[in-house]
Design an enzyme around this catalytic site. Structure first.
Site, mmCIF file in Angstrom:
data_model
loop_
_atom_site.group_PDB
_atom_site.id
_atom_site.type_symbol
_atom_site.label_atom_id
_atom_site.label_comp_id
_atom_site.label_asym_id
_atom_site.label_seq_id
_atom_site.Cartn_x
_atom_site.Cartn_y
_atom_site.Cartn_z
ATOM 1 N N ASP A 175 1.974 25.979 16.581
ATOM 2 C CA ASP A 175 2.831 25.804 15.406
ATOM 3 C C ASP A 175 2.953 27.162 14.716
ATOM 4 O O ASP A 175 2.054 28.006 14.803
ATOM 5 C CB ASP A 175 2.197 24.831 14.413
ATOM 6 C CG ASP A 175 2.377 23.373 14.816
ATOM 7 O OD1 ASP A 175 2.727 23.101 15.979
ATOM 8 O OD2 ASP A 175 2.139 22.501 13.950
ATOM 9 N N SER A 203 -2.966 33.819 11.747
ATOM 10 C CA SER A 203 -3.065 34.754 12.858
ATOM 11 C C SER A 203 -1.847 34.645 13.763
ATOM 12 O O SER A 203 -0.830 34.092 13.371
ATOM 13 C CB SER A 203 -4.359 34.548 13.639
ATOM 14 O OG SER A 203 -4.656 35.722 14.359
ATOM 15 N N HIS A 228 -2.281 26.399 22.609
ATOM 16 C CA HIS A 228 -2.221 25.673 23.872
ATOM 17 C C HIS A 228 -1.506 26.513 24.926
ATOM 18 O O HIS A 228 -0.782 27.453 24.611
ATOM 19 C CB HIS A 228 -1.491 24.340 23.668
ATOM 20 C CG HIS A 228 -2.142 23.460 22.632
ATOM 21 N ND1 HIS A 228 -2.719 22.250 22.948
ATOM 22 C CD2 HIS A 228 -2.298 23.600 21.293
ATOM 23 C CE1 HIS A 228 -3.216 21.697 21.840
ATOM 24 N NE2 HIS A 228 -2.961 22.511 20.820
#
Length: 324
Positions: free
Chosen positions: A143, A285, A198
């Site tokens: 995201d 980050s 992911h």
């Protein structure tokens, strides 16, 4: 009557301390708001930046910049703060954070958290982030907000005049040659975002990342406007995913100010698109993907928005490109 002469040493110290104090509280210039495109509706929005006043001071005040150079960019500061976010007392920060940044907690697998980091690294319900099933499509690994470049060599990154250098970024001359004219996609995770990342494609990879030591500058656009080379200065880790369609895809996780740790959770060498690779502890980050030349056709809306200097919101699992 005898008058004691003033101590020149203490007078000088007092003057210096006063100058430092007034410089430290001197208002920083007003910064342009961070604008981005909401991918769902195409609207331009303004980001509610976590710690905005602190970032403005660090990167645009002379005493703030000195603090950044000597203290704030160091690992020990981020490690200490990260450890604080593991303490049970930090759980008191969760409800105000959810309210201030409109975090959808209903999609989390659990609702009660032992600490702020427990909340920050929360897992989501599988149905909350469906993974694009097309084997010829690349899924977003996280995201956040995205910038996309079809050719790193011919693209200025963030600031006009600064050109992203793959060799400096990967610190591996042999590997970087494969990507110097390839495509790059940057995913910026702000503190309110879901902070697990992911795999964007299926394939095989090494069982552990390769680490590159560095500092812990903020990766917020507020910081990048001032110091664009941050991505080549910060601590980072990378792995190479070998895929029969997309070739060797480099996936890099970049540390930042107040990021306590980058934790890799995957095991083995065979990975599946959408499978969890790891997570960041507290702090915003970045994840960076590098593709070899002509291996990916990045979705057009992402390229158009990037050409306008605007990031685009993205959800983990969404399509970001197809086989070229």
């Amino acid at each position: 009557m005898n008058f004691k002469k003033p101590n020149k040493k203490w007078f000088v110290i007092w003057v210096i301390a006063s100058i430092i104090f007034f410089l430290a509280i001197f208002p920083v210039p007003s910064q342009h708001p961070i604008k981005y495109i909401d991918r769902e509706n195409g609207q331009i929005k303004i980001e509610n930046v976590y710690g905005e006043n602190w970032l403005d001071w660090l990167y645009h005040n002379p005493i703030g910049e000195a603090t950044l150079w000597t203290i704030a960019k160091r690992k020990i500061v981020s490690s200490i703060y990260g450890d604080m976010m593991d303490e049970p007392s930090s759980a008191d920060k969760i409800k105000p954070f959810i309210k201030n940044y409109d975090v959808d907690i209903t999609i989390a697998q659990k609702q009660n958290f032992k600490s702020f980091n427990d909340f920050f690294t929360r897992k989501l319900k599988p149905e909350a982030r469906p993974i694009v099933t097309d084997s010829l499509a690349v899924a977003s690994p996280a995201d956040g907000k995205i910038l996309a470049y079809t050719n790193v060599k011919n693209s200025d990154f963030y600031i006009k005049g600064f050109r992203f250098n793959v060799d400096s970024f990967l610190s591996n001359p042999e590997l970087s040659k494969k990507y110097e004219d390839g495509s790059m996609i940057v995913f910026r995770l702000a503190p309110p975002d879901y902070h697990r990342y992911h795999f964007p494609v299926s394939g095989t990879t090494l069982s552990s990342n390769i680490g590159i030591d560095g500092f812990y500058y903020s990766v917020s656009p507020l910081a990048l406007r001032k110091k664009a080379e941050i991505f080549c200065l910060n601590k980072r880790e990378y792995g190479v995913i070998k895929n029969p369609v997309f070739g060797d895809v480099v996936m890099v996780e970049v540390g930042a100010t107040m990021v306590g740790s980058m934790i890799q959770t995957y095991e083995g060498t065979s990975v599946k698109k959408g499978e969890e690779k790891g997570y960041f502890k507290f702090g915003g980050s970045t994840v960076v993907l590098l593709f070899e030349k002509d291996k990916i056709k990045i979705d057009n809306d992402l390229l158009i928005n990037t050409s306008k200097g605007l990031e685009t919101t993205i959800k983990m699992g969404e399509q970001i490109g197809l086989k070229k």
